[in-house]
Motif scaffolding. Structure first.
Motif, PDB file in Angstrom:
ATOM      1  N   GLN A  72      -7.491  -1.439  -0.802  1.00 40.94           N
ATOM      2  CA  GLN A  72      -6.429  -1.067  -1.109  1.00 40.94           C
ATOM      3  C   GLN A  72      -5.952  -2.501  -1.574  1.00 40.94           C
ATOM      4  N   GLN A  85      -4.909   7.355   0.032  1.00 46.58           N
ATOM      5  CA  GLN A  85      -3.868   6.771  -1.052  1.00 46.58           C
ATOM      6  C   GLN A  85      -3.484   7.731  -2.538  1.00 46.58           C
ATOM      7  N   THR A 125       2.750   1.313  -3.933  1.00 45.89           N
ATOM      8  CA  THR A 125       1.186   2.120  -4.678  1.00 45.89           C
ATOM      9  C   THR A 125       1.399   3.978  -4.192  1.00 45.89           C
ATOM     10  N   ASN A 141       1.128  -1.320   0.090  1.00 45.16           N
ATOM     11  CA  ASN A 141       0.415  -0.483   0.169  1.00 45.16           C
ATOM     12  C   ASN A 141       1.152   1.300  -0.451  1.00 45.16           C
TER      13      ASN A 141
END
Length: 734
Positions: free
Chosen positions: A424, A183, A46, A42
């Motif tokens: 996620q 995110q 990401t 994550n």
């Protein structure tokens, strides 16, 4: 089983607490790995190393743009928690090159404010401003005058109009969770860092390295604890079963003939060996698996419930299927474990009988019959073992199927959630890991359910031995022997019948054996001769009447004290593996060489020792199979002589001796043991003709008592025995 464990495991309470503590830390480490893996995916991949939607440093220009999309209260909070760095402050110039041209704000959290608080305020404005700057948000519809930016236009708008525009811009965020917004905001944060001059690639790699090192450390910690727990568990299991085995053996040693009649030798061997081994395996697995698995499963379930993933129903479904399988298996397999142990007893019994009587088997050419007996018992055991193995073998494929099914469902349902922006990828992967930990925990518990029933049966069989009440016990207050009546044995109206038997084996037995005399007992087979002498050392207790040794009832004195005064030579001579010397010292460990030599000489065994290459150190194999029957009897007699007790009991101990050796041995006994009490059970008249007193038994009763000459005159049973063995001439010669 619980009763057995409580009794024997309590001495290891400190080690058990250490193991439980280690298991707690192991589960903590194992549960940490999915969380760290999720962070790498994550955040490290990401989000490119940016942990949340909170920006640590921001240009003054960008911050002013963000203020256009915040309420006044949010502006106040942000200004209170960010510190302005002037362009002239060169101490930050190396970290933030943008300071050459404009000021920046650095995050400086005040007490009571968290990064999540700042992220919830700043993440959406960051996304909006980044969208405007990158052209993602179409600003052409606003028809701005030449030279006027969207930010200037927004600043000039009335508050109400700007609020409406802001609501319209943020409508697309309504369905997104806070974690997804954070995110998404990382793209804007990374862009801002690059504009400030921060190396974002270094941020990402530092984060991945940091989390990766943590994962390695937790994995090593888990591995080290696993090894340590295995070591401690093995020590606890070995120590516990060693004590149980010792207690079982000690209890069996205290068994009287009554208890031995209720347990076969093969069964006692199985209980001491195989059954205790089953407990040892269970204890090892209990600490390594049974305690670990529930803790791991509980921790994994808690992490699953705390996650945002709406997939807990998958775990619930999987656990329902698993518990149903375990329940069905338990009902089917549990009764079979009792049968397995009984079948194992039978196999051991048949094998022991066949091997012990191997010469008889060969003599009667019944090898085929014994093979069939063993094969039948072996097939029965194999059949039931195969049933249990086949039944339990279904568990692993079924568990693997559930395992794979859960993985598939998580990937399928989780991908939908990821696509909708509600989950996620890292969280989905962590959820999958936690799910596997839960299922693996139940798989390990399932393996325990295979071991527990069998160990439960074994524990019951062990407790049967340990809790078997002894019929021959020492008195609570024992008395001492009368010192001036050494070696005197007296039977007073003794009656005896075996436990649970209806008929008496001995009836109204009364006689007295004095010191310095030989009392012989003779009678037909089954008349009760061996039973009578077994009552003296209390191998059995009389049903009624009294047996006195040295003036005391044998039931009123300590068994050790009683047997210390008796030298017993059984009907079947038994030698133990070792040497001739070790067998002789079995009666008296500290016997001198002179005592050994004298005992060997009286027992007419000098030629045995002298002819052997090793003399006293000559090896004796198990059961004394490397010496003849006569040699075995003479060595057994010598062993009793080494003890030098007040009373000697010979239970037909001369039967394997030839007449010459028999006569020489009797003469030696009369000469060297003239001050001892001798009780001799014999089948041969020639062995007892010179006895001071002969007791004639017939169907459990005394039918004659006296010397040889007296009995020849007044005892018909004795005369029949005498004439069946010797002629009148031989009797007169003797």
């Amino acid at each position: 089983m619980i009763k057995l464990f409580i009794k024997y495991l309590k001495v290891y309470w400190l080690s058990i607490l250490v193991v439980l503590g280690l298991l707690y830390y192991q589960t903590t480490a194992d549960l940490k790995l999915p969380e760290l893996m999720s962070k790498i995916v994550n955040t490290g991949i990401t989000r490119q190393g940016i942990e949340d939607g909170t920006i640590d440093v921001i240009r003054e220009e960008r911050l002013n743009h963000l203020f256009l999309f915040m309420s006044e209260d949010d502006k106040t909070i942000v200004l209170e928690n960010y510190k302005r760095i002037e362009v002239k402050d060169e101490m930050y110039l190396e970290d933030y090159p943008i300071l050459d041209t404009q000021a920046v704000y650095i995050l400086d959290l005040k007490e009571g404010i968290t990064r999540d608080d700042i992220s919830s305020i700043i993440a959406k404005p960051l996304l909006i401003t980044y969208g405007i700057d990158s052209g993602v948000v179409d600003t052409s519809k606003f028809q701005l005058p030449a030279g006027v930016s969207i930010y200037q236009a927004l600043q000039m708008m009335p508050e109400a109009q700007r609020a409406g525009l802001l609501t319209n811009m943020t409508s697309s965020f309504a369905e997104m969770s806070d974690s997804m917004i954070a995110q998404s905001a990382t793209v804007a944060i990374k862009n801002e860092y690059e504009l400030i001059g921060i190396d974002t690639s270094k941020i990402q790699m530092d984060y991945i390295y940091n989390i990766g090192i943590q994962m390695v450390l937790f994995a090593l910690m888990s591995a080290a604890i696993t090894i340590l727990v295995g070591l401690l568990s093995s020590r606890i299991a070995a120590g516990t079963t060693r004590t149980i085995r010792k207690d079982v053996f000690s209890k069996v040693e205290n068994f009287s003939s009554v208890e031995f009649d209720q347990f076969s030798t093969a069964s006692l061997i199985t209980r001491t060996g195989n059954d205790i081994t089953q407990l040892q395996m269970l204890i090892v697995m209990m600490f390594r698996t049974f305690f670990y698995s529930p803790i791991l499963a509980y921790g994994a379930v808690m992490n699953v419930l705390e996650s945002n993933a709406n997939m807990t129903w998958i775990i619930g479904l999987a656990l329902t299927v698993i518990m149903s399988m375990i329940g069905v298996m338990f009902v089917i397999v549990m009764p079979k474990f009792t049968a397995i142990q009984k079948m194992l007893d039978k196999v051991n019994l048949v094998a022991r009988e066949s091997l012990t009587g191997l010469m008889v088997v060969r003599a009667f050419k019944t090898e085929k019959h014994e093979e069939e007996r063993f094969d039948d018992a072996n097939k029965d055991l194999a059949k039931i073992n195969l049933f249990v193995s086949r039944a339990t073998s279904f568990l692993m494929p079924l568990m693997t199927f559930v395992f794979s099914g859960v993985t598939l469902m998580i990937v399928w349902y989780g991908s939908i959630q990821v696509d909708l922006g509600q989950l996620q990828i890292g969280d989905m992967m962590a959820f999958m890991q936690y799910s596997m930990q839960i299922i693996m925990s139940f798989m390990m518990i399932t393996m325990m359910f295979i071991l527990i029933p069998r160990a439960s049966v074994s524990s019951k069989r062990i407790l049967e031995v340990l809790e078997k009440p002894l019929t021959i016990l020492d008195p609570k207050e024992s008395v001492n022997f009368v010192s001036d009546e050494t070696g005197v044995i007296e039977f007073e109206n003794v009656n005896f019948k075996y436990p649970n038997a209806d008929d008496y084996v001995l009836r109204d037995i009364s006689f007295k054996a004095n010191k310095g005399e030989m009392t012989a007992i003779i009678g037909s087979t089954g008349s009760g001769k061996s039973t009578l002498i077994n009552l003296i050392p209390r191998f059995y207790d009389v049903t009624s009447g009294h047996i006195k040794v040295n003036g005391r009832d044998v039931r009123d004195v300590n068994q050790t004290e009683l047997r210390d005064r008796i030298g017993y030579i059984p009907q079947k001579a038994i030698l133990f593996s070792g040497t001739i010397e070790s067998n002789l010292r079995y009666a008296k460990e500290n016997a001198s060489q002179t005592e050994l030599d004298k005992a060997i000489e009286i027992a007419q065994a000098s030629n045995i020792v002298n002819e052997k290459p090793g003399h006293y150190q000559e090896p004796i194999s198990q059961g004394g199979t490397n010496v003849s029957g006569g040699q075995k009897q003479r060595l057994s007699i010598a062993r009793a002589l080494v003890k030098n007790p007040d009373i000697y009991i010979y239970d037909d101990s001369f039967s394997a001796l030839d007449y010459k050796t028999d006569a020489a041995l009797r003469n030696a006994l009369q000469k060297d043991l003239s001050d001892k009490t001798l009780i001799v059970v014999a089948q041969r008249i020639s062995t007892i003709m010179n006895a001071d007193q002969i007791i004639v038994l017939n169907e459990g009763q005394i039918v004659g008592k006296g010397t040889h000459d007296e009995l020849m005159d007044n005892c018909e049973v004795y005369r029949e025995i005498a004439f069946s063995q010797l002629s009148k001439e031989e009797l007169n010669h003797e």
